[in-house]
Design an enzyme around this catalytic site. Structure first.
Site, mmCIF file in Angstrom:
data_model
loop_
_atom_site.group_PDB
_atom_site.id
_atom_site.type_symbol
_atom_site.label_atom_id
_atom_site.label_comp_id
_atom_site.label_asym_id
_atom_site.label_seq_id
_atom_site.Cartn_x
_atom_site.Cartn_y
_atom_site.Cartn_z
ATOM 1 C CB ILE A 12 -0.966 -0.003 1.209
ATOM 2 C CG1 ILE A 12 -1.793 -1.308 1.221
ATOM 3 C CG2 ILE A 12 -1.892 1.210 1.163
ATOM 4 C CD1 ILE A 12 -2.573 -1.546 2.504
ATOM 5 C CG ASN A 32 11.973 -3.492 8.576
ATOM 6 O OD1 ASN A 32 11.241 -3.713 7.616
ATOM 7 N ND2 ASN A 32 11.744 -3.971 9.786
ATOM 8 C CB ALA A 81 6.592 0.688 9.116
ATOM 9 C CB SER A 124 -7.066 -3.237 9.988
ATOM 10 O OG SER A 124 -7.807 -4.366 9.634
ATOM 11 C CE1 TYR A 149 -1.986 -6.231 10.931
ATOM 12 C CE2 TYR A 149 -4.301 -6.822 10.713
ATOM 13 C CZ TYR A 149 -3.235 -6.035 10.350
ATOM 14 O OH TYR A 149 -3.402 -5.050 9.414
ATOM 15 C CE LYS A 153 -2.366 -2.530 11.512
ATOM 16 N NZ LYS A 153 -1.341 -1.589 11.087
ATOM 17 C CG ASN A 199 -4.539 -11.381 2.469
ATOM 18 O OD1 ASN A 199 -3.408 -10.973 2.681
ATOM 19 N ND2 ASN A 199 -5.485 -11.331 3.376
ATOM 20 N NE ARG A 231 -13.395 -11.050 5.264
ATOM 21 C CZ ARG A 231 -14.198 -11.967 5.799
ATOM 22 N NH1 ARG A 231 -15.490 -11.957 5.548
ATOM 23 N NH2 ARG A 231 -13.708 -12.914 6.586
HETATM 24 P P1 NAD Z 1 3.422 -4.618 3.487
HETATM 25 O O1 NAD Z 1 3.990 -5.698 4.331
HETATM 26 O O2 NAD Z 1 3.422 -4.802 2.004
HETATM 27 O O3 NAD Z 1 4.128 -3.218 3.812
HETATM 28 C C1 NAD Z 1 4.645 -2.903 5.079
HETATM 29 C C2 NAD Z 1 6.049 -2.357 4.858
HETATM 30 O O4 NAD Z 1 6.595 -1.985 6.118
HETATM 31 C C3 NAD Z 1 7.004 -3.375 4.247
HETATM 32 O O5 NAD Z 1 7.714 -2.768 3.198
HETATM 33 C C4 NAD Z 1 7.929 -3.752 5.396
HETATM 34 O O6 NAD Z 1 9.215 -4.111 4.934
HETATM 35 C C5 NAD Z 1 7.927 -2.493 6.235
HETATM 36 N N1 NAD Z 1 8.145 -2.698 7.662
HETATM 37 C C6 NAD Z 1 7.582 -3.640 8.462
HETATM 38 N N2 NAD Z 1 7.989 -3.478 9.740
HETATM 39 C C7 NAD Z 1 8.826 -2.399 9.743
HETATM 40 C C8 NAD Z 1 9.565 -1.732 10.749
HETATM 41 N N3 NAD Z 1 9.521 -2.152 12.009
HETATM 42 N N4 NAD Z 1 10.310 -0.677 10.408
HETATM 43 C C9 NAD Z 1 10.374 -0.242 9.115
HETATM 44 N N5 NAD Z 1 9.691 -0.844 8.119
HETATM 45 C C10 NAD Z 1 8.924 -1.910 8.426
HETATM 46 O O7 NAD Z 1 1.931 -4.349 4.010
HETATM 47 P P2 NAD Z 1 0.760 -3.511 3.342
HETATM 48 O O8 NAD Z 1 -0.258 -4.453 2.835
HETATM 49 O O9 NAD Z 1 1.309 -2.476 2.455
HETATM 50 O O10 NAD Z 1 0.166 -2.841 4.657
HETATM 51 C C11 NAD Z 1 0.570 -1.550 5.099
HETATM 52 C C12 NAD Z 1 -0.113 -1.234 6.405
HETATM 53 O O11 NAD Z 1 -1.533 -1.342 6.223
HETATM 54 C C13 NAD Z 1 0.235 -2.202 7.533
HETATM 55 O O12 NAD Z 1 0.323 -1.474 8.739
HETATM 56 C C14 NAD Z 1 -0.949 -3.145 7.570
HETATM 57 O O13 NAD Z 1 -1.144 -3.701 8.834
HETATM 58 C C15 NAD Z 1 -2.094 -2.202 7.191
HETATM 59 N N6 NAD Z 1 -3.240 -2.914 6.614
HETATM 60 C C16 NAD Z 1 -3.044 -3.739 5.543
HETATM 61 C C17 NAD Z 1 -4.133 -4.439 5.010
HETATM 62 C C18 NAD Z 1 -3.942 -5.397 3.845
HETATM 63 O O14 NAD Z 1 -4.805 -6.255 3.640
HETATM 64 N N7 NAD Z 1 -2.873 -5.287 3.051
HETATM 65 C C19 NAD Z 1 -5.405 -4.281 5.573
HETATM 66 C C20 NAD Z 1 -5.568 -3.405 6.655
HETATM 67 C C21 NAD Z 1 -4.466 -2.732 7.158
HETATM 68 N N1 UDP Z 2 -10.542 -17.030 1.585
HETATM 69 C C1 UDP Z 2 -10.675 -18.263 0.991
HETATM 70 N N2 UDP Z 2 -9.555 -18.923 0.585
HETATM 71 C C2 UDP Z 2 -8.300 -18.405 0.738
HETATM 72 C C3 UDP Z 2 -8.159 -17.128 1.344
HETATM 73 C C4 UDP Z 2 -9.302 -16.471 1.764
HETATM 74 O O1 UDP Z 2 -11.794 -18.767 0.830
HETATM 75 O O2 UDP Z 2 -7.313 -19.068 0.361
HETATM 76 C C5 UDP Z 2 -11.747 -16.284 1.997
HETATM 77 C C6 UDP Z 2 -11.794 -15.941 3.483
HETATM 78 O O3 UDP Z 2 -12.413 -16.992 4.208
HETATM 79 C C7 UDP Z 2 -12.622 -14.649 3.477
HETATM 80 C C8 UDP Z 2 -12.249 -13.992 2.137
HETATM 81 O O4 UDP Z 2 -11.725 -15.046 1.323
HETATM 82 O O5 UDP Z 2 -14.002 -14.944 3.437
HETATM 83 C C9 UDP Z 2 -11.180 -12.906 2.283
HETATM 84 O O6 UDP Z 2 -10.077 -13.447 2.992
HETATM 85 P P1 UDP Z 2 -8.711 -12.641 3.171
HETATM 86 O O7 UDP Z 2 -7.793 -13.514 3.967
HETATM 87 O O8 UDP Z 2 -8.237 -12.169 1.844
HETATM 88 O O9 UDP Z 2 -9.157 -11.349 3.995
HETATM 89 P P2 UDP Z 2 -9.747 -11.229 5.498
HETATM 90 O O10 UDP Z 2 -10.289 -12.536 5.911
HETATM 91 O O11 UDP Z 2 -8.581 -10.807 6.305
HETATM 92 O O12 UDP Z 2 -10.802 -10.195 5.391
#
Ligand code: NAD
Ligand code: UDP
Length: 338
Positions: A12, A32, A81, A124, A149, A153, A199, A231
């Site tokens: 993201i 990192n 991060a 999240s 996790y 948050k 995911n 979702r």
């Molecule tokens: P990602 O793992 O792709 O990106 C996180 C980045 O942070 C990575 O580049 C990683 O190397 C870096 N990082 C991790 N720990 C660190 C630290 N201690 N110091 C410096 N860098 C560090 O994840 P993403 O999907 O881009 O998610 C970004 C943020 O959004 C996260 O906080 C995640 O929890 C939150 N989020 C993600 C999702 C999702 O589904 N992707 C959903 C809800 C919230």
């Molecule tokens: N899911 C699934 N098979 C997979 C991964 C996810 O059927 O291999 C389903 C999961 O049960 C949920 C939806 O897909 O209903 C989204 O899951 P994901 O892990 O992507 O997101 P989250 O559950 O964290 O919202």
């Protein structure tokens, strides 16, 4: 305007850096590389013709983070991060609380020491827990979460809310993401999961390209439209634009909480169908047991972000699947190592 982007090389964060550059900001990245590669910088440059400044290091390392604040004047910090794998957090809770909670507190302390008090945090939809009815509204109580996790948050949100109550000059936005999917339409940036994807969409992509034999659909006996989990999938580009929109709040002190979602719920079978359309062939799947900790269905009430940030999602599930497939085809092994 300089914006510090922690985790800016991740999924993201990298898309957000592109949108920041396109909007005229100067993102400066700390990462990192725990879950990303430095070659992402090249891709940002290919898309925007600009390479953001990058510092390799950890947000828990306060002297390191402080040294970056001494080098640049930041208008705001966008804090991505952290560690994000729900299942892994159950096995390694201390690591999750350290990197996500302690890391977020270290960052805020260094910000305060350097008098930078505008912060946007990646939260999240998981903070809504198991008990709230859909669609989720920002005013709902949070808690009743099923994994470390999600609790991490929740704890960061609470620490930042307490901070803004204690020190009124802070402006803090808590952005509650729903399910980010998709990739940059150029196919240059996308999600690059290490190992077996947790995911749904990244797993489907690997089935589509032939890296995995079939998808396991976790349960078809939920009380949803077709029995599979529902979702709110949000295209990563829309999510990135949401961060640029949230920068509008930086001069308004206090806590600002926004759902970033589309407001639409899609089932697992609908996601598979959209992906089949994108890749042009059928995808193998089997129905298996429900996954522990999964909720049947949730999606956002996204009206507050629309009213206050003038932000709403633009893209459909079909477009998200198309971009995801484009990225997967062009980068079957993800980003190059260097
Ligand atoms: P990602 O793992 O792709 O990106 C996180 C980045 O942070 C990575 O580049 C990683 O190397 C870096 N990082 C991790 N720990 C660190 C630290 N201690 N110091 C410096 N860098 C560090 O994840 P993403 O999907 O881009 O998610 C970004 C943020 O959004 C996260 O906080 C995640 O929890 C939150 N989020 C993600 C999702 C999702 O589904 N992707 C959903 C809800 C919230
Ligand atoms: N899911 C699934 N098979 C997979 C991964 C996810 O059927 O291999 C389903 C999961 O049960 C949920 C939806 O897909 O209903 C989204 O899951 P994901 O892990 O992507 O997101 P989250 O559950 O964290 O919202």
């Amino acid at each position: 305007m300089n914006i510090l982007v922690t985790g800016g090389l991740g999924y993201i964060g990298s898309h957000t850096c592109v949108k920041l550059i396109e909007a005229g900001y100067n993102p400066i990245i700390i990462d990192n590389l725990y879950n990303s590669k430095k070659s992402v910088l090249q891709r940002i440059k290919q898309i925007t013709s600009f390479t953001p400044q990058f510092y390799y290091g950890d947000i828990c390392d306060k002297p390191f983070v402080d040294s970056i604040f001494k080098k640049h004047d930041f208008t705001a910090v966008i804090h991505f991060a952290g560690l994000k794998a729900v299942g892994e957090s159950v096995i390694k809770p201390l690591e999750y609380y350290e990197k996500n909670v302690y890391g977020s507190i270290c960052l805020a302390q260094v910000m305060r020491d350097n008098n930078v008090k505008n912060l946007i945090f990646s939260s999240s939809a998981t903070v809504y827990g198991e008990k709230n009815p859909v669609p989720y509204v920002e005013s709902y109580p949070t808690g009743n979460i099923t994994n470390p996790y999600g609790w991490s948050k929740f704890m960061v949100e609470q620490s930042y809310i307490d901070l803004s109550n204690a020190e009124k000059e802070w402006s803090i936005s808590l952005l509650r993401y729903f399910n980010p999917v998709g990739a940059h339409p150029s196919g240059l940036m996308g999600e690059d999961p290490q190992g077996i994807p947790n995911n749904l969409m990244p797993y489907i992509s690997q089935v589509a390209i032939g890296k995995r034999e079939k998808l396991s659909v976790y349960g078809n006996d939920y009380p949803t439209k077709d029995g599979t989990g529902v979702r709110d999938y949000i295209r990563v580009e829309d999510l990135a634009i949401g961060h640029v929109a949230a920068l509008k709040q930086i001069n308004k002190s206090g806590i600002h909480i926004y759902n970033l979602g589309s407001g639409i719920g899609n089932s697992v079978l609908e996601v598979i169908a959209a992906y089949e359309k994108a890749c042009g062939h059928k995808l193998a799947y089997q129905i298996v047991e429900r996954r522990a900790g999964d909720i049947a269905a949730f999606w956002a009430d996204a009206s507050r972000a629309k009213q206050e940030l003038d932000w709403q999602t633009q893209y459909t599930l079909d477009e998200m699947a198309k971009d995801s497939w484009n990225w997967q085809m062009k980068n079957p092994n993800g980003y190059p190592n260097e």
